[in-house]
Design a protein around this motif. Structure first.
Motif, short mmCIF file in Angstrom:
data_model
loop_
_atom_site.label_atom_id
_atom_site.label_comp_id
_atom_site.label_asym_id
_atom_site.label_seq_id
_atom_site.Cartn_x
_atom_site.Cartn_y
_atom_site.Cartn_z
N PHE A 9 1.13 -1.07 0.02
CA PHE A 9 -0.05 0.22 0.04
C PHE A 9 0.07 1.78 0.39
O PHE A 9 0.78 2.10 -0.50
N ILE A 10 2.01 1.33 1.05
CA ILE A 10 2.60 2.89 1.04
C ILE A 10 3.79 2.50 -0.03
O ILE A 10 3.97 3.58 -0.81
N VAL A 11 3.84 1.94 -0.86
CA VAL A 11 4.55 1.36 -2.26
C VAL A 11 4.13 2.15 -3.20
O VAL A 11 5.06 2.45 -4.36
N PHE A 12 2.79 1.84 -3.62
CA PHE A 12 1.65 2.33 -4.67
C PHE A 12 1.40 3.96 -4.08
O PHE A 12 1.54 4.69 -4.93
N THR A 13 1.01 3.77 -3.12
CA THR A 13 0.69 5.63 -2.62
C THR A 13 2.19 6.74 -2.32
O THR A 13 0.93 7.58 -3.26
N VAL A 14 3.06 6.45 -1.67
CA VAL A 14 4.21 6.96 -2.16
C VAL A 14 4.32 8.32 -3.98
O VAL A 14 3.88 9.21 -3.50
#
Length: 180
Positions: A117-122
């Motif tokens: 999720f973080i890898v896609f969001t940032v």
């Protein structure tokens, strides 16, 4: 008893340092996105000059090197470092006793859902910031390049960790460590 407190304090400080490094890195990434196009081009030009000098020093004329390649490599490398810092932070969380006690039902792959999720969001936030920066444009191809860089950083950290664990196990077979 005192030894345990020192160790837990050391662990807590280490975890906070990793978190601070990751947050500072994300701020650096976002700061680059907020840099106006003119200044960003100058930065890329400076990096290109440095790389060309290094290539010339080893006998390569560097005709293949372009500003486009420099900018895209910067995206990839920025996010490779981000991925490495991100997975290191999650490693600290996974090792903590709180995770083991409160979340014993979680499988290995389930642990990577927040990471993904973080890898896609940032990167999406990063490219969105560029939409509001003079002369810059948020590009979907950069989002995918950023995600690829983060994933490579994660794999690099995991590979190095795995190699280190194997090396320790070869030297001291009685010190078997669990990867999770």
């Amino acid at each position: 008893m005192k030894k345990e407190n020192k160790k837990s304090r050391f662990t807590l400080v280490t975890e906070r340092i990793w978190l601070l490094l990751m947050l500072l890195w994300v701020l650096l990434i976002f700061g680059h996105s907020l840099t106006p196009a003119e200044l960003s081009s100058k930065e890329s030009g400076w990096v290109m000059d440095v790389v060309l000098k290094m290539l010339n020093a080893v006998g390569n004329d560097g005709r293949w090197l372009t500003g486009y390649l420099v900018r895209k490599s910067a995206h990839f490398l920025e996010y490779a470092v981000f991925g490495l810092l991100l997975i290191q932070n999650f490693r600290c969380v996974w090792k903590s006793s709180e995770w083991k006690i409160e979340q014993p039902h979680r499988g290995k792959m389930e642990k990577f859902i927040p990471v993904a999720f973080i890898v896609f969001t940032v990167p999406f936030c990063d490219e969105t910031l560029q939409l509001f920066t003079p002369g810059r444009a948020g590009m979907l191809e950069d989002v995918w390049l950023d995600i690829s860089g983060a994933v490579c950083g994660i794999f690099l950290r995991e590979t190095l960790s795995s190699m280190g664990i194997r090396l320790i196990q070869r030297r001291r077979p009685h010190l078997r460590q669990s990867r999770w």
